[in-house]
Enzyme design. Structure first.
Site, short mmCIF file in Angstrom:
data_model
loop_
_atom_site.label_atom_id
_atom_site.label_comp_id
_atom_site.label_asym_id
_atom_site.label_seq_id
_atom_site.Cartn_x
_atom_site.Cartn_y
_atom_site.Cartn_z
N CYS A 132 -3.68 -2.89 3.52
CA CYS A 132 -4.35 -3.15 1.99
C CYS A 132 -3.45 -1.32 1.29
O CYS A 132 -4.22 -0.38 1.03
CB CYS A 132 -5.31 -2.84 1.89
N ALA A 166 -1.24 -0.85 -2.06
CA ALA A 166 -0.36 -0.38 -2.72
C ALA A 166 -1.99 0.31 -3.60
O ALA A 166 -3.16 0.42 -2.87
CB ALA A 166 -0.60 -1.77 -4.06
N PRO A 167 -1.76 1.60 -4.21
CA PRO A 167 -0.27 2.00 -4.97
C PRO A 167 0.60 2.73 -3.74
O PRO A 167 1.90 3.23 -4.22
CB PRO A 167 -0.74 2.45 -6.30
N GLY A 168 -0.11 3.16 -2.73
CA GLY A 168 1.20 3.86 -2.05
C GLY A 168 0.69 5.17 -0.72
O GLY A 168 1.27 5.51 -0.80
N GLY A 169 -0.71 5.82 -1.91
CA GLY A 169 -0.46 6.75 -1.57
C GLY A 169 -0.95 7.60 0.02
O GLY A 169 0.00 8.37 0.23
N GLU A 214 0.57 -5.65 0.49
CA GLU A 214 -0.39 -5.90 -0.71
C GLU A 214 0.08 -7.16 -0.83
O GLU A 214 1.17 -7.22 -0.49
CB GLU A 214 0.44 -4.72 -1.63
N CYS A 223 -13.73 3.91 -0.41
CA CYS A 223 -13.92 5.23 -1.21
C CYS A 223 -15.05 5.01 -2.28
O CYS A 223 -14.97 5.25 -3.83
CB CYS A 223 -12.28 5.65 -2.27
#
Ligand SMILES: C[S@@+](CC[C@H](N)C(=O)[O-])C[C@H]1O[C@@H](n2cnc3c(N)ncnc32)[C@H](O)[C@@H]1O
Length: 467
Positions: free
Chosen positions: A248, A250-253, A271, A374
């Site tokens: 999963c 995105a956004p790719g951190g 994604e 999170c």
């Protein structure tokens, strides 16, 4: 020249932003699409995307957005039970976006010496013991001249920034005449952690380093993030040559963080949401040199069925699952949106469990899956892991307490509260009564935001597939 943003009752001097929200589309009929670093104007990359084409530097006051009462009421009810004494202070942090800290993750594929000097001169310090950056991976794509970024010159912050913060706002008192760190933070970063090429700078106060605008042909030097987002990546512990799946992405951190730690043979960033996938591709393009293109791929599958199509293919899999993003949900744009999210919330644990099962199928025997969210919500964290372990006899949970929580307890607050194993059934899941219940810590560790250490929420769990 740098622009800067100061929090806490200060003017914002930042790239001109349009007050437009990016509303990602639904995937899997669950509307949980904000990454871990989002909140009301909290995502630096998102702020930058909104204003990327405006070079005009302007001053504006931060717009206060009220929290969403139905969401807050729901959190109060649930989290006061689950977190006990930690909840009132976590609540205070979540309700005060001005207090939120940001980490600055340096990009090892770009020239960063000047940035490092600036960060250090401003009182930032590294979170992790450092390994030297592999010269193999440095490249000349970063055309940003270091000479432009000497410490002291073009500093992103005005010299009097500390004095603008009312001292009472900080549990750790700043010295306003110099950047002296509190005693317990002065020592070396957690030396019991392995040395890493991942460089993340943090500050004890909620200073926001400016985000960098996208410039074609130039790699960005750093990525701003909630430093707790790095913990799942540390737990994954990718080494050179491994095949890695970011289910999963995105956004790719976290994909970027993985690439700071090692050079995998393959990093597949998956994604399914087209809008977010586009964002992911842009992130990767902005931080990784073209020489890595063959190793870092983007795919568009539903993560729930990924394991079936690529069974046992990966050494490591990260499931940074869609979840009720506590920070962002508290700032839902309307009560209606908040209430809708709370309704959808009941369906999340089932989706999360499906994603985790799929990851355990995609990983090879002996390989490792890290599951993270999170949210503080026990039903999306411990209960999901517990339910998957109950029906996957080949899955073995690993204790992250000694490995991650203890060495990093100087910077992050980890919940000591154990999930209540005798609680009534949580949404969509059976009660926590599985084989791992005798040691609930093995189900995972939870970072709870606290004043002065506003990192998190972040839950992480590591599961090994038995050989
Ligand atoms: C918490 S975010 C991931 C953040 C990302 N790992 C990072 O560090 O930047 C969760 C992501 O899961 C995606 N998602 C939602 N449903 C999915 C599914 N069925 N399969 C795979 N990904 C999904 C969302 O679109 C969202 O981008």
């Amino acid at each position: 020249m740098y622009n800067y943003m100061l929090s806490r009752h200060c003017f914002l001097l930042t790239i001109c932003l349009k007050p437009r929200r990016i509303a990602p589309k639904a995937v899997c009929s669950v509307s949980c699409y904000t990454g871990p670093d989002h909140g009301p104007d909290a995502d630096p990359q998102l702020r930058e995307r909104r204003g990327a084409n405006k070079n005009q530097v302007t001053k504006r006051r931060r717009k206060e957005r009220p929290s969403c009462q139905p969401v807050l009421d729901n959190f109060d009810q649930q989290y006061s039970q689950e977190l006990g004494d930690l909840w009132p202070s976590a609540r205070a942090v979540l309700l005060d976006p001005h207090s939120w800290q940001y980490g600055v993750m340096l990009n090892r594929f770009s020239a960063v010496t000047g940035i490092t000097q600036i960060l250090q001169s401003q009182g930032f310090y590294t979170l992790l013991p450092q390994n030297s950056v592999s010269p193999l991976l440095c490249n000349d794509f970063s055309t940003i001249s270091n000479s432009k970024h000497q410490a002291g010159k073009d500093s992103p912050f005005p010299p009097d920034y500390i004095s603008k913060f009312p001292p009472n706002d900080f549990p750790l008192q700043p010295d306003s005449s110099s950047h002296v760190l509190p005693q317990d933070l002065k020592s070396e970063p957690s030396l019991s952690l392995p040395r890493s090429t991942l460089q993340c700078y943090i500050h004890p106060y909620p200073l926001h380093f400016p985000s960098q605008a996208h410039r074609p042909g130039q790699l960005k030097q750093y990525y701003l993030l909630n430093a707790a987002s790095l913990l799942p990546v540390l737990a994954l512990n990718v080494t050179d040559g491994e095949k890695v799946l970011d289910l999963c992405s995105a956004p790719g951190g976290k994909a970027l963080a993985i690439m700071q730690c090692a050079t995998p043979a393959l990093l597949c960033c998956n994604e399914p949401d087209p809008h977010r996938r586009d964002w992911l591709s842009k992130t990767l393009e902005s931080f990784l040199p073209p020489s890595l293109t063959s190793r870092v791929t983007v795919s568009a599958q539903d993560g729930c069925s990924f394991g079936q199509s690529e069974t046992g293919e990966y050494d490591k899999v990260l499931v940074d699952a869609p979840c009720s993003n506590d920070r962002s949900w508290l700032y839902s744009s309307s009560s209606q949106q908040g209430e809708q999210r709370l309704k959808d919330r009941a369906r999340l644990p089932a989706l999360q469990a499906q994603l985790l099962r799929s990851a355990l199928t995609a990983v090879r025997p002996g390989g490792v899956v890290v599951y993270s969210t999170c949210t503080l919500s026990s039903s999306e964290n411990y209960a999901v892991v517990d339910s998957v372990l109950n029906d996957c006899p080949e899955a073995e949970p690993e204790d992250l307490w000694e490995e991650i929580a203890v060495p990093l307890s100087k910077y992050f607050t980890f919940s000591h509260a154990h999930p209540d194993l005798d609680t009534p059934q949580k949404p969509s899941l059976r009660p926590l009564n599985g084989s791992s219940s005798s040691n609930p810590r093995r189900l995972g560790i939870l970072v709870v935001p606290q004043p002065g250490r506003t990192w998190g929420p972040m839950f992480l769990s590591r599961i090994r597939r038995r050989k």
